[in-house]
Motif scaffolding. Structure first.
Motif, PDB file in Angstrom:
ATOM      1  N   GLU A 526       0.783  -1.231   0.000  1.00  0.00           N
ATOM      2  CA  GLU A 526       0.000   0.000   0.000  1.00  0.00           C
ATOM      3  C   GLU A 526       0.817   1.284   0.000  1.00  0.00           C
ATOM      4  N   GLU A 527       2.077   1.242   0.389  1.00  0.00           N
ATOM      5  CA  GLU A 527       2.842   2.472   0.538  1.00  0.00           C
ATOM      6  C   GLU A 527       3.886   2.614  -0.558  1.00  0.00           C
ATOM      7  N   GLU A 528       4.266   3.852  -0.795  1.00  0.00           N
ATOM      8  CA  GLU A 528       5.335   4.134  -1.739  1.00  0.00           C
ATOM      9  C   GLU A 528       6.690   3.970  -1.038  1.00  0.00           C
ATOM     10  N   PRO A 529       7.733   3.617  -1.800  1.00  0.00           N
ATOM     11  CA  PRO A 529       7.716   3.257  -3.219  1.00  0.00           C
ATOM     12  C   PRO A 529       7.170   1.848  -3.444  1.00  0.00           C
ATOM     13  N   VAL A 530       6.384   1.708  -4.494  1.00  0.00           N
ATOM     14  CA  VAL A 530       5.723   0.443  -4.796  1.00  0.00           C
ATOM     15  C   VAL A 530       6.764  -0.606  -5.182  1.00  0.00           C
ATOM     16  N   PHE A 531       6.603  -1.809  -4.630  1.00  0.00           N
ATOM     17  CA  PHE A 531       7.535  -2.895  -4.934  1.00  0.00           C
ATOM     18  C   PHE A 531       7.405  -3.303  -6.399  1.00  0.00           C
ATOM     19  N   THR A 532       8.549  -3.431  -7.059  1.00  0.00           N
ATOM     20  CA  THR A 532       8.609  -3.916  -8.432  1.00  0.00           C
ATOM     21  C   THR A 532       9.735  -4.944  -8.534  1.00  0.00           C
ATOM     22  N   PRO A 533       9.399  -6.225  -8.779  1.00  0.00           N
ATOM     23  CA  PRO A 533       8.053  -6.765  -8.973  1.00  0.00           C
ATOM     24  C   PRO A 533       7.277  -6.810  -7.666  1.00  0.00           C
ATOM     25  N   ASN A 534       5.989  -7.080  -7.772  1.00  0.00           N
ATOM     26  CA  ASN A 534       5.133  -7.144  -6.597  1.00  0.00           C
ATOM     27  C   ASN A 534       5.697  -8.131  -5.587  1.00  0.00           C
ATOM     28  N   SER A 535       5.636  -7.755  -4.303  1.00  0.00           N
ATOM     29  CA  SER A 535       6.205  -8.618  -3.260  1.00  0.00           C
ATOM     30  C   SER A 535       5.507  -9.968  -3.181  1.00  0.00           C
ATOM     31  N   SER A 536       4.288 -10.070  -3.683  1.00  0.00           N
ATOM     32  CA  SER A 536       3.589 -11.359  -3.680  1.00  0.00           C
ATOM     33  C   SER A 536       4.215 -12.359  -4.641  1.00  0.00           C
ATOM     34  N   PHE A 537       5.047 -11.878  -5.577  1.00  0.00           N
ATOM     35  CA  PHE A 537       5.739 -12.783  -6.480  1.00  0.00           C
ATOM     36  C   PHE A 537       6.886 -13.515  -5.781  1.00  0.00           C
ATOM     37  N   LEU A 538       7.284 -13.047  -4.610  1.00  0.00           N
ATOM     38  CA  LEU A 538       8.405 -13.634  -3.884  1.00  0.00           C
ATOM     39  C   LEU A 538       7.859 -14.576  -2.821  1.00  0.00           C
ATOM     40  N   TRP A 539       8.074 -15.857  -3.002  1.00  0.00           N
ATOM     41  CA  TRP A 539       7.511 -16.816  -2.065  1.00  0.00           C
ATOM     42  C   TRP A 539       8.148 -16.696  -0.681  1.00  0.00           C
ATOM     43  N   ALA A 540       9.374 -16.221  -0.581  1.00  0.00           N
ATOM     44  CA  ALA A 540       9.988 -16.009   0.724  1.00  0.00           C
ATOM     45  C   ALA A 540       9.168 -15.028   1.550  1.00  0.00           C
ATOM     46  N   VAL A 541       8.537 -14.065   0.892  1.00  0.00           N
ATOM     47  CA  VAL A 541       7.671 -13.106   1.591  1.00  0.00           C
ATOM     48  C   VAL A 541       6.357 -13.772   1.969  1.00  0.00           C
ATOM     49  N   MET A 542       5.706 -14.414   1.020  1.00  0.00           N
ATOM     50  CA  MET A 542       4.375 -14.963   1.254  1.00  0.00           C
ATOM     51  C   MET A 542       4.391 -16.144   2.220  1.00  0.00           C
ATOM     52  N   HIS A 543       5.465 -16.892   2.241  1.00  0.00           N
ATOM     53  CA  HIS A 543       5.564 -17.998   3.187  1.00  0.00           C
ATOM     54  C   HIS A 543       5.525 -17.467   4.617  1.00  0.00           C
ATOM     55  N   HIS A 544       6.290 -16.417   4.895  1.00  0.00           N
ATOM     56  CA  HIS A 544       6.291 -15.839   6.240  1.00  0.00           C
ATOM     57  C   HIS A 544       4.926 -15.229   6.573  1.00  0.00           C
ATOM     58  N   VAL A 545       4.269 -14.636   5.586  1.00  0.00           N
ATOM     59  CA  VAL A 545       2.949 -14.046   5.814  1.00  0.00           C
ATOM     60  C   VAL A 545       1.943 -15.144   6.174  1.00  0.00           C
ATOM     61  N   PHE A 546       1.974 -16.250   5.456  1.00  0.00           N
ATOM     62  CA  PHE A 546       1.039 -17.343   5.745  1.00  0.00           C
ATOM     63  C   PHE A 546       1.295 -17.906   7.142  1.00  0.00           C
ATOM     64  N   MET A 547       2.551 -18.099   7.507  1.00  0.00           N
ATOM     65  CA  MET A 547       2.864 -18.646   8.833  1.00  0.00           C
ATOM     66  C   MET A 547       2.423 -17.690   9.933  1.00  0.00           C
ATOM     67  N   ALA A 548       2.556 -16.385   9.700  1.00  0.00           N
ATOM     68  CA  ALA A 548       2.091 -15.410  10.698  1.00  0.00           C
ATOM     69  C   ALA A 548       0.577 -15.478  10.845  1.00  0.00           C
ATOM     70  N   ALA A 549      -0.133 -15.611   9.721  1.00  0.00           N
ATOM     71  CA  ALA A 549      -1.592 -15.711   9.782  1.00  0.00           C
ATOM     72  C   ALA A 549      -2.026 -16.975  10.519  1.00  0.00           C
TER      73      ALA A 549
END
Length: 714
Positions: A526-549
């Motif tokens: 949601e905040e600038e500067p916008v991630f390029t590529p989108n951070s959701s393309f990086l599984w290292a990010v999404m894996h930690h997000v899923f485990m936190a949820a």
């Protein structure tokens, strides 16, 4: 007496005189099949003179234009010339020719004996071969080269079906302009994660490569491998934003295969180079989830990469004897510093992986006692030869690497402390957990202000983030790295801390860290500067997000009667919406989350079967506003930087009988009949949490299995 002769029509006809041989002398002696060309394919592959008798074929009868004669470099590093057949860009199968058997035999001979040939050569010739590692091939026309490269992008051809030692690599190079454009994308949007190259130096090598080829010269195979690795990474993430995941994966896989083919043709295993090491590390870091051809996949495994780095002496760069020899002979300080960066990147990657579940859990291969390498400097690339290190409070292109190494060292200490207990099957003493927590907290407090999220630091460095967006992106990654490790450290005592005051600190820290991981992901979206590529393309990010949820979900299930249970349920659903948005914009996130959801569904069904059937506890009341939030998927607000494409829509069919409001609530045991939206599944788990008999070891097994669900790159 004179013998009587008769005419017998059935008699065997008289044998004709033996015709002159048509095979060459070498093939007749070796009793191999000869294609009867001049020279024949067998003699070309064996690099010997081809001689025929009087009736041998004429050179003009070959039927091949001169342009089809190319020079390849097989496994042993010795140039060889052989004829190849032109291949259509739409041909997805391997090419077939009359002398396939000869070529195959020669390739097998090179695979088995190629690595021994250099050691059997005279010393002078061996030095010449190992020092030049060049492609002896004329450059094809630029338009055909670009056409072949575009065929990979357009998912037309499948070059990985070919043998890596027989591919004409230059024919797949893009135009110089396209190569530099993709290089710029990699430099601006991907290299900041690991910083494995010095951009100015690599760009000069690319210019030199195309300059040499344009003049009919040769190109260095290791430079070609490095270029293909950069192209594969840049194309993969660019196409994820605009095309389907299948197109992106195919293009990344095919181009990564070309990088591996260049390494094989350069005999990289026997004669490793820095450029070749960079190529393998780039693909291993950025494309770990791609399934590569087995003929090249071993080049990109962590163990093999570390072995090649040791062969180059990277683990002894600052040994007194090595340093003394370097001063006597002269050296390039920039090259030495690059070697330090590469070695410490391998070490930090190794230690970070050891702190995650999987076959490498609680282990690591790089021992600090077995190396003598100074830590890399916090210095800009353009000042790398000045040898003047800046303070850690000064942001540079190496700031993230230095602080990531500090985090990795604490993960190594954690492995050393807890590994003996895990190997013996014992719980880690709580005092050990608290000691490790102090180390994490101390290192976290030493992060510079430009890597913090407090309001004061964000205002102070707002202009820096606009000028150098990679610093803002690195800030999010280092923060997520610390908080995900803290959450994992306290996992064992997380649930116990909710009931036992002695472990309450672990309960509080785990929840705080999980919430911060989710908050960091919202900032990424949601905040600038916008991630390029989108951070959701990086599984290292999404894996930690899923485990936190899942951490928040487990807390609600164990504490369903808490006075703040209603608020915690809404918090879990908010995290679920974050995952749903990631599924909508990223096929990488969608596939990874679906894999982890399968594990979560399996464990939940098992818990339902073990729940008491005669005793049903009362569920917490849910207001109409909560019910509306649970089942109104369309009300989910999209992230500001999510780019929906026609191939990334998340449209999952839901059985009518499983939709709340159609006569009954969702039955989690009937999900095999069709997948359901993520939020509906999680809301049903929350509603049924009061009916489930839960046990701490069961949920520990769930969290461990979720961590093992998919490959994770750190």
């Amino acid at each position: 007496m004179k013998r009587k002769t008769t005419q017998d029509t059935t008699a065997t006809p008289q044998k004709q005189p033996r015709q002159d041989p048509v095979s060459c002398e070498s093939c007749r002696k070796k009793k191999t099949k000869c294609d009867r060309r001049s020279p024949c394919g067998s003699c070309i592959s064996r690099r010997i003179d081809c001689k025929y008798g009087n009736n041998g074929p004429m050179a003009s009868s070959l039927g091949l234009p001169p342009s089809t004669q190319v020079v390849d470099k097989p496994f042993n590093g010795v140039p060889s010339s052989r004829p190849i057949q032109a291949r259509s860009s739409c041909d997805v199968g391997p090419s077939r020719s009359a002398d396939d058997s000869l070529i195959t035999a020669d390739q097998l001979e090179n695979i088995l004996m190629g690595h021994r040939i250099p050691s059997a050569l005279p010393a002078a010739l061996r030095e010449e071969l190992s020092g030049s590692q060049r492609i002896q091939a004329t450059r094809p026309r630029s338009d055909s080269a670009s056409s072949n490269f575009l065929s990979l992008v357009r998912n037309v051809g499948s070059v990985s079906l070919e043998h890596p030692a027989s591919i004409q690599l230059n024919s797949f190079l893009p135009s110089e302009g396209d190569a530099l454009s993709l290089f710029d994308y990699y430099h601006k949007h991907l290299d900041y994660l690991y910083h494995l190259i010095v951009p100015a130096s690599t760009k000069r090598d690319i210019h030199a490569l195309y300059e040499a080829i344009s003049h009919g010269g040769s190109g260095d195979l290791n430079h070609i491998a490095l270029l293909f690795s950069i192209l594969a990474t840049a194309l993969f993430y660019q196409l994820l934003s605009t095309e389907s995941s299948g197109v992106a994966e195919n293009c990344g896989r095919e181009t990564a295969f070309l990088a591996g083919a260049a390494l094989i043709q350069s005999n990289y295993i026997s004669y490793p180079t820095i450029e070749g090491l960079q190529a393998t590390m780039i693909i291993a870091h950025h494309l770990p989830t791609l399934t590569l051809n087995p003929s090249v996949s071993s080049l990109f495994l962590q163990g093999g990469i570390v072995s090649q780095a040791k062969s180059l002496g990277l683990h002894l760069i600052d040994h007194p004897q090595v340093a003394s020899e370097r001063r006597q002979k002269g050296f390039d300080s920039g090259e030495i510093e690059l070697k330090r960066r590469l070695w410490w990147d391998l070490a930090s990657y190794d230690w970070l992986l050891g702190s995650l579940s999987g076959p490498q859990e609680w282990t690591y291969t790089i021992q600090p006692q077995h190396m003598n390498v100074r830590r890399p400097w916090n210095i800009e690339d353009h000042s790398i030869e000045d040898e003047t290190e800046l303070t850690l409070s000064t942001p540079t292109c190496m700031s993230y690497t230095v602080h990531r190494l500090r985090l990795a060292e604490i993960c190594k200490d954690m492995i050393d402390a807890v590994s003996p207990h895990h190997i013996q099957g014992h719980d880690v003493p709580y005092e050990t957990v608290l000691e490790l927590d102090c180390k994490f907290q101390q290192a976290y407090s030493e992060l510079p202000a430009f890597f913090r999220f407090d309001q004061s630091s964000r205002r102070q460095f707002a202009s820096l983030y606009r000028e150098r967006p990679e610093i803002a992106w690195q800030r999010a990654f280092i923060q997520q790295g610390y908080h995900s490790r803290l959450c994992r450290l306290h996992r064992q005592y997380f649930i116990r801390g909710a009931k036992n005051p002695r472990y309450s600190y672990s309960h509080v820290v785990a929840l705080q860290s999980a919430r911060k991981v989710l908050g960091i992901k919202r900032i990424m979206d949601e905040e600038e500067p916008v991630f390029t590529p989108n951070s959701s393309f990086l599984w290292a990010v999404m894996h930690h997000v899923f485990m936190a949820a899942v951490t928040l979900l487990v807390d609600v299930c164990f504490n369903w009667d808490d006075i703040l249970a209603y608020k915690r349920k809404e918090e879990v659903l908010d995290a679920c919406r974050l995952l749903s948005r990631a599924q909508q914009c990223s096929s990488v996130a969608r596939e990874g989350i679906n894999a982890m959801m399968g594990i979560l569904r399996k464990h939940w069904k098992q818990e339902k079967r073990t729940a008491p059937s005669g005793e049903m506890q009362a569920q917490l009341p849910s207001s109409s506003s909560l019910d509306s939030a649970l089942h109104n998927q369309s009300a989910m607000p999209p992230a500001s930087d999510v780019q929906d494409s026609k191939n990334n829509q998340f449209d999952i069919p839901v059985p009518v009988h499983a939709i709340p409001g159609h006569g009954q609530s969702m039955d989690l045991g009937n999900f095999e009949s069709g997948p359901v939206p993520l939020e509906d599944f999680w809301s049903q788990m929350l509603d049924e949490s009061a009916h489930i008999a839960l046990d701490t070891p069961d949920w520990m097994d769930l969290l461990t299995e979720l961590t093992n669900a998919t490959a994770l790159s750190e």
